[in-house]
Design a protein around this motif. Structure first.
Motif, PDB file in Angstrom:
ATOM      1  N   LEU A  75      37.936  56.453 -40.588  1.00 42.56           N
ATOM      2  CA  LEU A  75      38.229  55.288 -39.757  1.00 42.56           C
ATOM      3  C   LEU A  75      36.988  54.434 -39.499  1.00 42.56           C
ATOM      4  CD1 LEU A  75      40.528  57.045 -37.125  1.00 42.56           C
ATOM      5  CD2 LEU A  75      41.250  55.618 -39.044  1.00 42.56           C
ATOM      6  N   LEU A 105      43.182  56.997 -33.218  1.00 39.67           N
ATOM      7  CA  LEU A 105      43.600  55.677 -33.668  1.00 39.67           C
ATOM      8  C   LEU A 105      44.027  54.782 -32.509  1.00 39.67           C
ATOM      9  CD1 LEU A 105      43.952  53.862 -36.084  1.00 39.67           C
ATOM     10  CD2 LEU A 105      46.255  54.791 -36.411  1.00 39.67           C
ATOM     11  N   GLU A 164      44.567  50.319 -41.310  1.00 34.28           N
ATOM     12  CA  GLU A 164      45.236  51.615 -41.479  1.00 34.28           C
ATOM     13  C   GLU A 164      46.654  51.449 -42.000  1.00 34.28           C
ATOM     14  OE1 GLU A 164      43.915  54.772 -41.304  1.00 34.28           O
ATOM     15  OE2 GLU A 164      42.135  53.491 -41.294  1.00 34.28           O
TER      16      GLU A 164
END
Length: 261
Positions: A143, A83, A197
Motif C-alpha cells: 500500500l 486500508l 486499490e
C-alpha cells in the motif's frame, strides 16, 4: 515587528501543513509506545494519530507516557483495517528496517521528510509504522509508494517505535519550516489509495482470468505491477481510464467466449 509576524505566520503555516500528515501505528502491542509516540508527535507539531488494531487502547500506560500529549490520545482514530485508515490519502510512506526482495523507492528520514511535506501541500499523506516485533508485512508495504529507513550505527540497529517516530517527526518539523517552492499552474491531483486499490483488484481479476497470473508467482508479479504503476503517480482520471480499459477487455472476452471464438 514585521519580521516577528512573518516568522509567526511561517510557523502557523507549518502547523497547518503538518496537520495533513497522519502517523499510523499498525497493531502496536505496547500501550506505552502509543503514549510515547503521541508525545513525540506533539512536541514536533504533528497532531493526527491513527491506530490500527492496537492490542491495548485506551490504557493507563499510554496516558502516563503521553506526558502532556493526552489530547492526541483522546483524538486518536481507531481502525480495524489499514486500508480504511489511509484510503483517502494520495501518498503512503512505510517505515522498514529490513531490505526487501522487491525494490521499492527508498529514502532516509531527511530525504523523505522533504518529499512528505511537499506532498502534504496537495493532499493528506500517511506515514506507517509497523509492529514492534516484526514491522510491516509485505502486503501492508504494497500500500506504500515509498519506504523510509533510518540510518543507524553498524553495531546496533534496533530503534524503539517511539524513537523512530521522534526522528522522522523532527525531520518533518524542520522540512516544514523551509520556504515553499513556487508551482506554476495547478498540478493534477494524484489518485487516492482507495482508487488505486480498486484498480489493482480489477487488474488482478482480469489477469487471473486471462491466465497471465499463475501460481506460484502471482503475488510476486502483482507486486512488480504495483511498483510500475506507483512510479507513474496516476491521477484519479487516469485510474478511471485504466479501469475503463479493463472493463472493455472483460466485456470483449465475455462476448468472444459466448460466440465460441
Amino acid at each position: 515587528m514585521s519580521e516577528y509576524r512573518e516568522k509567526q505566520s511561517l510557523l502557523h503555516g507549518a502547523d497547518d501543513l503538518l496537520s495533513r500528515i497522519r502517523v499510523v501505528l499498525v497493531e502496536p502491542s505496547h500501550p506505552g509506545n502509543i503514549g510515547s509516540t503521541a508525545r513525540a508527535m506533539k512536541v514536533m507539531g504533528l497532531t493526527r494519530l491513527v491506530l490500527v488494531r492496537p492490542r491495548f487502547f485506551p490504557h493507563l500506560d499510554a496516558t502516563a507516557l503521553a506526558s502532556g500529549a493526552e489530547d492526541l490520545l483522546q483524538q486518536a482514530e481507531l481502525h480495524d483495517d489499514l486500508l480504511s485508515a489511509i484510503g483517502d490519502c494520495q501518498r503512503v510512506y512505510g517505515t522498514t528496517a529490513r531490505d526487501r526482495h522487491i525494490q521499492w523507492p527508498q529514502l532516509d528520514a531527511r530525504q523523505a521528510a522533504s518529499e512528505i511535506v511537499a506532498q502534504a501541500m496537495q493532499a493528506p499523506v500517511a506515514l506507517l509504522f509497523g509492529r514492534e516485533s516484526s514491522g510491516l508485512s509485505n502486503s501492508e508495504l504494497d500500500l506504500c509508494q515509498t519506504l523510509i529507513q533510518i540510518p543507524t550505527g553498524d553495531l546496533y540497529h534496533s530503534l524503539n517505535l517511539a524513537q523512530a517516530v521522534q526522528i522522522i517527526a523532527y525531520e518533518l518539523q524542520m522540512a516544514s519550516r523551509l520556504p515553499v517552492p513556487r508551482q506554476d499552474g495547478l498540478p493534477e491531483q494524484e489518485a487516492q489509495v482507495d482508487d488505486r486499490e480498486g484498480f489493482y483488484e480489477q487488474m488482478r481479476a482480469v489477469l487471473l482470468a486471462s491466465g497471465f497470473l499463475q501460481a506460484p508467482r502471482e503475488e510476486h508479479m502483482m507486486r512488480r505491477l504495483r511498483r510500475l504503476f506507483d512510479r507513474a503517480h496516476p491521477s484519479r482520471n487516469e485510474i478511471d481510464i485504466l479501469r475503463g480499459i479493463l472493463t472493455e477487455i472483460t466485456r470483449w472476452a465475455t462476448r468472444a467466449s459466448r460466440e465460441g471464438r
